[in-house]
Design a protein around this motif. Structure first.
Motif, short mmCIF file in Angstrom:
data_model
loop_
_atom_site.label_atom_id
_atom_site.label_comp_id
_atom_site.label_asym_id
_atom_site.label_seq_id
_atom_site.Cartn_x
_atom_site.Cartn_y
_atom_site.Cartn_z
N ILE A 1 2.51 -9.47 -4.66
CA ILE A 1 2.84 -7.85 -4.75
C ILE A 1 1.27 -7.44 -4.29
N PHE B 1 3.36 -12.88 -7.12
CA PHE B 1 5.17 -12.44 -7.02
C PHE B 1 5.67 -13.40 -7.84
N ARG C 1 4.24 -6.18 -0.26
CA ARG C 1 5.09 -7.64 -0.37
C ARG C 1 5.21 -8.13 0.97
#
Length: 699
Positions: free
Chosen positions: A115, A137, A65
């Motif tokens: 992500i 995200f 991430r």
């Protein structure tokens, strides 16, 4: 089941005609139901993000991430690629795309958080991820972080069209939202309660988006059970119908032919396994139903003797018998050995193959129709319409996987009443496969070798040890033995294989010079007449070495041949290696199988070689083969048409296969026609599946 289940996939939001065509072409997904039963192959725990600085060289697929801080296109044409730098609090990693660049470029936004999922690889001391999957995200994804992320197998073509695993997951999610509450049940309540199964609706939701690891296991179990249950139910139902309908000949007599052979001609005492199998066959033949029995036994276990004694029971009951072999060589071998076993008995045995001349064929057909011939042995030629018996009571089929379903069925039409069927195979079938591929046959196993047979010693040598192998061959020849040297042949027309064989032949001719040593050569491109001439020279002991391709895999029985050298053994499958090894060990002397390989072996090849060295047990080898290759690749199983199981695994799910089979048996015992209120759901499933699966091809 709601009609939505069978709606075409193009009508799902986010698909449309173009994507639908791709899904159908690449994955066979045509309907909503196909997408819901296209299961993930693994799951990623979305709570488990890896810090970029913690990536290791042996990392498998990982979840990152971070923010995209740089995007760049490099090169032109076929050499074009696109890179992006992903950064988190611990470091940076490069993301790379070679395909679908224009689509990716539209998705990527600088300074946004993503992500990223993919497999890291190392290049010049740095890590990168090629063709990763990305997802912006957002607050919504943050809520989903507590869930498992399903991973779906896709193709390169799909990925370039924006249909990677993540997109497949989104489509499945959309579909579950649309029809999730309308997913109907397929199993009766009694089975669901009795086996503690999830409902189908809950199972399908949890297989795609598991609520927890425990729920995922329960979902898998339910869906595996269902898949295997319907398979077993169909087999057993077909078997029941056939048993009820097929009035088989009643073989109540054990008379002069059988008794005389047993007391005067039997070459050695039957093993306990042979006695057990003959009893099973005799029991079948007394019931008045058609026998359909599979006889498994390793090479040299005495299947032919059991088959012959079964034929003698047919003769004692005034019926004819026939034995069908896949090749002429094997048919001739059966003919010779059966004639030898029946020596001095008043039994007329004949052989019919493709090379039987016209005049002989005419006489054979007349004698067959008049009942003068008791036992006919042959190849595919026996399937011909004008081969008519007076009273055919038993058909023995050797290595049945080499014959098509339609061909085998032809033998049933040779009479008004279907003859008894005995199917023989020297390819041991793992129990799980026997319960599925041959689920409608009764199985018998000869699991011991006749007395006096010694276990074959199997040794592995690298090519560098060739001189040692040649010295050993000379030792054995000096002791009066003969040697096979076999080369792989993937395709009769492959020049490479023929070249390997000819090079090997020349090499052996140099090291084993005439006149001291005589060498035969046999391969598939030779004329039958030349092949037979060379094989007969070897059988008679006129040649010491037979250099051959796998044409000797079945059909050559030379008790004096005690050494089998398999060249390029890493190119053979396990079952083929085991079959080849079975060509030796037929006499009283100690036999050897020498596996020759190159120095570099793949992990699978190493396991195959180690398995061969470790065991002579065909069933152990079959299990290892199933684990290595999967059921769809095993010899002969492709034609069965049912091994494209979507979730069940024949290797790992043996206990579920047993449970499913037991459940199916119990239901059919109480309600053979599935007429009860509770079982009508099963009847409906058969009607529903009829257009989807060709059950007739199973068996």
């Amino acid at each position: 089941m709601d009609h939505l289940w069978d709606a075409k996939i193009e009508y799902l939001k986010g698909v449309g005609p173009k994507r639908a065509e791709l899904l159908t072409k690449e994955l066979g997904i045509r309907y909503f139901s196909d997408l819901l039963t296209y299961y993930p192959f693994r799951y990623v725990d979305r709570r488990n993000f890896v810090a970029i600085s913690k990536i290791e060289s042996d990392s498998y697929y990982i979840l990152l991430r971070g923010k995209i801080v740089h995007i760049e296109e490099i090169g032109k044409g076929s050499g074009q690629r696109m890179t992006a730098i992903l950064q988190d609090a611990s470091g940076r990693i490069e993301l790379v795309w070679f395909k679908g660049i224009s689509w990716i470029k539209d998705q990527l936004k600088l300074s946004h958080e993503y992500i990223v999922f993919g497999k890291p690889s190392e290049f010049k001391g740095r890590y990168n991820i090629v063709h990763p999957e990305l997802e912006l995200f957002t607050a919504e994804t943050q809520i989903q972080d507590k869930a498992f992320m399903p991973m779906y197998s896709t193709t390169e073509k799909m990925k370039t069209q924006g249909l990677a695993s993540r997109s497949m997951g989104k489509l499945t999610q959309t579909l579950l939202q649309e029809i999730g509450n309308k997913i109907g049940e397929t199993l009766p309540g009694g089975i669901i309660r009795g086996h503690n199964l999830l409902s189908r609706r809950e199972a399908l939701k949890n297989i795609h988006y598991p609520e927890s690891p425990e729920k995922l296991l329960l979902a898998e179990h339910r869906l595996k059970f269902e898949e295997l249950f319907f398979l077993q139910l169909e087999y057993l139902k077909s078997k029941n119908i056939r048993t009820a309908k097929s009035k088989g000949f009643l073989f109540s007599e054990i008379g002069e032919y059988f008794n005389r052979f047993f007391h005067q001609n039997l070459p050695f005492r039957l093993t306990k396994a042979q006695e057990r199998v003959i009893k099973e066959i005799r029991r079948d033949m007394k019931l008045g139903h058609q026998m359909n029995r599979l006889l498994q036994g390793d090479v040299g276990s005495g299947k032919t003797l059991v088959a012959l004694m079964t034929m003698l029971i047919a003769l004692d009951n005034q019926f004819q018998a026939c034995l069908i072999a896949p090749t002429e060589i094997l048919a001739v071998q059966h003919y010779n050995s059966i004639c030898q076993l029946l020596k001095d008995m008043d039994i007329h045995v004949e052989i019919l193959t493709g090379s039987t001349n016209k005049a002989k064929r005419k006489v054979l057909k007349e004698q067959l129709l008049s009942g003068e011939i008791h036992i006919l042995i042959g190849t595919h030629a026996l399937f011909e319409d004008d081969v008519v018996f007076q009273n055919l009571g038993l058909v023995v089929i050797d290595e049945q996987h080499r014959f098509g379903v339609e061909q085998r069925a032809k033998m049933w039409t040779k009479n008004h009443t279907a003859p008894h069927i005995l199917v023989m195979t020297a390819t041991p079938i793992p129990r799980t496969l026997a319960m599925t591929v041959y689920g409608d046959l009764d199985c018998s196993v000869i699991d011991e070798l006749p007395p006096g047979r010694k276990e074959i010693k199997t040794l592995h040598f690298f090519d560098s040890a060739r001189l040692r192998v040649f010295a050993f061959m000379k030792e054995q020849i000096k002791a009066g033995r003969q040697v096979y040297v076999v080369y792989p042949l993937i395709n009769e027309s492959e020049k490479l294989d023929l070249k390997d064989l000819m090079d090997g032949y020349l090499s052996i001719s140099r090291d084993f010079p005439m006149p001291e040593y005589q060498t035969s050569i046999v391969h598939g491109q030779m004329k039958s007449v030349d092949k037979d001439y060379e094989m007969n020279r070897f059988k008679k002991g006129e040649t010491h070495i037979m250099v051959s391709t796998t044409v000797i895999e079945v059909g050559v029985d030379v008790p004096n041949a005690s050494v089998m050298v398999i060249e390029n053994a890493e190119r053979f499958g396990l079952s083929q290696l085991h079959q080849l090894r079975g060509r030796v060990g037929r006499g009283a002397e100690q036999s050897y199988c020498l596996l020759m390989t190159g120095n570099k072996l793949s992990a699978d090849a190493r396991i195959r070689i180690q398995t061969m060295v470790k065991t002579n047990d065909g069933f152990e080898i079959a299990d290892a083969d199933l684990k290595l290759r999967g059921p769809g690749d095993l010899q002969g199983t492709q034609q069965s048409g049912i091994l494209n199981l979507k979730i069940a695994d024949l290797v790992k799910d043996e206990s579920i296969i047993h449970q499913a089979r037991q459940a199916a048996m119990q239901i059919l015992e109480l309600d053979p026609n599935l007429q009860s209120e509770e079982n009508r759901i099963l009847q409906y499933q058969f009607i529903y599946k009829k257009d989807r699966i060709d059950w007739g091809k199973i068996s």
